[in-house]
Design an enzyme around this catalytic site. Structure first.
Site, PDB file in Angstrom:
ATOM      1  CG  PHE A  35       1.769   5.774   1.719  1.00  0.00           C
ATOM      2  CD1 PHE A  35       3.033   5.206   1.653  1.00  0.00           C
ATOM      3  CD2 PHE A  35       0.650   4.835   1.837  1.00  0.00           C
ATOM      4  CE1 PHE A  35       3.091   3.538   1.836  1.00  0.00           C
ATOM      5  CE2 PHE A  35       0.879   3.424   2.147  1.00  0.00           C
ATOM      6  CZ  PHE A  35       1.923   2.925   1.879  1.00  0.00           C
ATOM      7  CB  THR A  36      -0.323   5.667  -2.697  1.00  0.00           C
ATOM      8  OG1 THR A  36      -1.487   6.247  -2.088  1.00  0.00           O
ATOM      9  CG2 THR A  36      -0.125   4.391  -1.879  1.00  0.00           C
ATOM     10  CE1 TYR A 144      -9.024   1.529   1.882  1.00  0.00           C
ATOM     11  CE2 TYR A 144     -10.796   0.003   1.186  1.00  0.00           C
ATOM     12  CZ  TYR A 144     -10.185   1.136   1.027  1.00  0.00           C
ATOM     13  OH  TYR A 144     -10.621   1.960   0.053  1.00  0.00           O
TER      14      TYR A 144
HETATM   15  P1  NAD Z   1      -4.707   6.699  -3.792  1.00  0.00           P
HETATM   16  O1  NAD Z   1      -3.814   5.755  -3.217  1.00  0.00           O
HETATM   17  O2  NAD Z   1      -4.153   7.020  -5.326  1.00  0.00           O
HETATM   18  O3  NAD Z   1      -4.975   8.007  -3.174  1.00  0.00           O
HETATM   19  C1  NAD Z   1      -4.667   8.191  -1.984  1.00  0.00           C
HETATM   20  C2  NAD Z   1      -3.990   9.416  -1.352  1.00  0.00           C
HETATM   21  O4  NAD Z   1      -3.894   9.567  -0.065  1.00  0.00           O
HETATM   22  C3  NAD Z   1      -2.523   9.341  -1.958  1.00  0.00           C
HETATM   23  O5  NAD Z   1      -2.139  10.401  -2.496  1.00  0.00           O
HETATM   24  C4  NAD Z   1      -1.823   9.360  -0.693  1.00  0.00           C
HETATM   25  O6  NAD Z   1      -0.387   9.713  -0.663  1.00  0.00           O
HETATM   26  C5  NAD Z   1      -2.649   9.987   0.187  1.00  0.00           C
HETATM   27  N1  NAD Z   1      -2.486   9.472   1.777  1.00  0.00           N
HETATM   28  C6  NAD Z   1      -2.215   8.183   2.266  1.00  0.00           C
HETATM   29  N2  NAD Z   1      -2.103   8.235   3.601  1.00  0.00           N
HETATM   30  C7  NAD Z   1      -1.890   9.491   3.804  1.00  0.00           C
HETATM   31  C8  NAD Z   1      -1.916  10.167   4.955  1.00  0.00           C
HETATM   32  N3  NAD Z   1      -1.598   9.504   6.431  1.00  0.00           N
HETATM   33  N4  NAD Z   1      -1.810  11.446   5.188  1.00  0.00           N
HETATM   34  C9  NAD Z   1      -2.157  12.266   3.945  1.00  0.00           C
HETATM   35  N5  NAD Z   1      -2.300  11.748   2.601  1.00  0.00           N
HETATM   36  C10 NAD Z   1      -2.248  10.416   2.855  1.00  0.00           C
HETATM   37  O7  NAD Z   1      -6.152   6.147  -3.830  1.00  0.00           O
HETATM   38  P2  NAD Z   1      -7.379   6.324  -4.687  1.00  0.00           P
HETATM   39  O8  NAD Z   1      -7.840   5.384  -5.561  1.00  0.00           O
HETATM   40  O9  NAD Z   1      -7.263   7.822  -5.173  1.00  0.00           O
HETATM   41  O10 NAD Z   1      -8.284   6.593  -3.300  1.00  0.00           O
HETATM   42  C11 NAD Z   1      -8.719   7.926  -2.665  1.00  0.00           C
HETATM   43  C12 NAD Z   1      -9.687   7.448  -1.707  1.00  0.00           C
HETATM   44  O11 NAD Z   1     -11.042   6.805  -2.242  1.00  0.00           O
HETATM   45  C13 NAD Z   1      -9.378   6.585  -0.636  1.00  0.00           C
HETATM   46  O12 NAD Z   1      -9.606   6.878   0.811  1.00  0.00           O
HETATM   47  C14 NAD Z   1      -9.928   5.316  -0.842  1.00  0.00           C
HETATM   48  O13 NAD Z   1     -10.148   4.408   0.144  1.00  0.00           O
HETATM   49  C15 NAD Z   1     -11.213   5.693  -1.540  1.00  0.00           C
HETATM   50  N6  NAD Z   1     -11.679   4.725  -2.419  1.00  0.00           N
HETATM   51  C16 NAD Z   1     -11.246   4.360  -3.422  1.00  0.00           C
HETATM   52  C17 NAD Z   1     -11.807   3.353  -4.326  1.00  0.00           C
HETATM   53  C18 NAD Z   1     -11.341   3.024  -5.763  1.00  0.00           C
HETATM   54  O14 NAD Z   1     -11.748   2.234  -6.440  1.00  0.00           O
HETATM   55  N7  NAD Z   1     -10.003   3.658  -6.259  1.00  0.00           N
HETATM   56  C19 NAD Z   1     -12.858   2.611  -3.981  1.00  0.00           C
HETATM   57  C20 NAD Z   1     -13.255   2.976  -2.664  1.00  0.00           C
HETATM   58  C21 NAD Z   1     -12.976   3.863  -2.108  1.00  0.00           C
END
Ligand code: NAD
Ligand code: UDP
Length: 313
Positions: A35-36, A144
């Site tokens: 998705f992302t 979220y």
């Molecule tokens: P990101 O969007 O780059 O990564 C999220 C990944 O999850 C993506 O590859 C997306 O395709 C996948 N995904 C989304 N929905 C899905 C589903 N239903 N089934 C399977 N895959 C799915 O974001 P990120 O920054 O890498 O964040 C990763 C995790 O860390 C998330 O859970 C986010 O909430 C958490 N987080 C990130 C931050 C930050 O600053 N980057 C801060 C707090 C928490």
């Protein structure tokens, strides 16, 4: 060598985590629905025999025999998680139920990527893990925030009711190479705008603050949490306590890129938190003196280099 499942493994954080685990000699399954995330984030790992990719959506059950699960699947930027808010809640809640169910069945240890968003627009500063937060349960960020809060509750309940071995990390704003350049997060937005000499868009007056952590520090913290002592479940804050305003950040990026970009002001999004800074006392105590090593200027330089390459190739 352990068999390890990383959900959301093709995303920004997930791809760095997979890379690190593979480099340590583990057998890694990267699960993602793209998705992302992107295959490009993990393309350099594809030739490794101990790296496997599965296209799957965590809202549906999944089965594999693994020793550990890192549950990261969830869009993380406001633009993406607000694109389909119902799906965002399903991903957090049903994703947690499916992964916890799997962990229970196969007796795996499971780590949840929770977030500083559970503190909402915090009334206590800095935030310790004991603070319960100030979240608008019906606002546009709630898909979220409340999804992640419910996931934390599920983790604790699977632990209390079924003895699942859980670990919860609350991640504060993290940045670095492989951030999605279109996801609207502040660090990627400002860097891309500066490199293109386009106006830098500050939302609100720019005095709101965030504490930015470089990706390598986060990955080290997550690994230490997964390997922390039995009996320590968290939640534990993983973030860099050095706090900056968005104006500070914009000026730092203009300086580092030598950009001619001007700053422009746009309306502040609804429920945008005014301040955020982790108290990392617990992480230091429980995670073998873990603390961030990479300060903002150094991390920004590496991130600017990444986006510069991306934009010129
Ligand atoms: P990101 O969007 O780059 O990564 C999220 C990944 O999850 C993506 O590859 C997306 O395709 C996948 N995904 C989304 N929905 C899905 C589903 N239903 N089934 C399977 N895959 C799915 O974001 P990120 O920054 O890498 O964040 C990763 C995790 O860390 C998330 O859970 C986010 O909430 C958490 N987080 C990130 C931050 C930050 O600053 N980057 C801060 C707090 C928490
Ligand atoms: N922000 C900004 N300009 C942008 C993107 C974001 O001023 O082009 C602000 C946003 O309003 C927020 C802060 O930067 O106050 C951090 O936003 P981000 O989406 O990166 O993270 P979050 O709000 O989820 O902490």
């Amino acid at each position: 060598m352990k068999r390890i499942l990383v959900t959301g493994g093709a995303g920004f954080i997930g791809s760095h985590l997979c890379e690190k685990l593979v480099s340590q000699g583990h057998d890694v399954i990267c699960l993602d629905n793209y998705f992302t995330g992107s295959k490009l984030n993990i393309s350099h790992l594809m030739d490794n025999h101990y790296f496997e990719v599965v296209r799957h959506d965590v809202t549906h059950p999944y089965f594999a025999e693994v020793d550990e699960i890192y549950n990261l699947a969830c869009p993380a930027s406001p633009i993406h998680y607000q694109y389909n808010p119902i799906k965002t809640i399903k991903t957090s809640v049903m994703g947690a139920i499916n992964m916890l169910g799997l962990a229970k069945r196969i007796k795996a240890k499971i780590l949840q990527a929770s977030t500083s968003e559970v503190y909402g627009d915090p009334l206590e500063h800095p935030q310790t893990e004991n603070y319960w937060g100030n979240v608008n349960p019906i606002g546009i960020r709630s898909c979220y925030d409340e999804g992640k809060r419910c996931a934390e509750s599920l983790f604790m309940n699977y632990h209390r009711q079924n003895n699942v071995r859980i670990k919860i990390v609350r991640i504060f704003n993290t940045y670095g190479p492989r951030m999605n350049q279109n996801d609207g997060r502040v660090v990627s937005n400002f860097i891309v705008q500066a490199l293109k000499n386009e106006p830098i868009t500050i939302f609100g007056d720019g005095n709101q603050t965030r504490s930015f952590q470089y990706i390598d520090d986060l990955i080290e913290g997550m690994l230490r949490m997964m390997n922390s002592r039995d009996g320590f479940y968290g939640p534990v804050n993983i973030g860099n306590p050095h706090e900056f305003s968005m104006l500070n950040l914009a000026n730092e990026i203009i300086d580092l890129t030598g950009s001619g970009s001007k700053i422009i002001y746009k309306p502040l999004p609804e429920d945008d938190p005014t301040q955020r800074q982790p108290d990392i006392t617990l992480a230091k105590k429980e995670l073998n003196n873990w603390e961030p090593k990479i300060e903002l200027r150094e991390g920004l330089k590496k991130t600017i280099e990444y986006f510069d390459n991306l934009l010129t190739t």
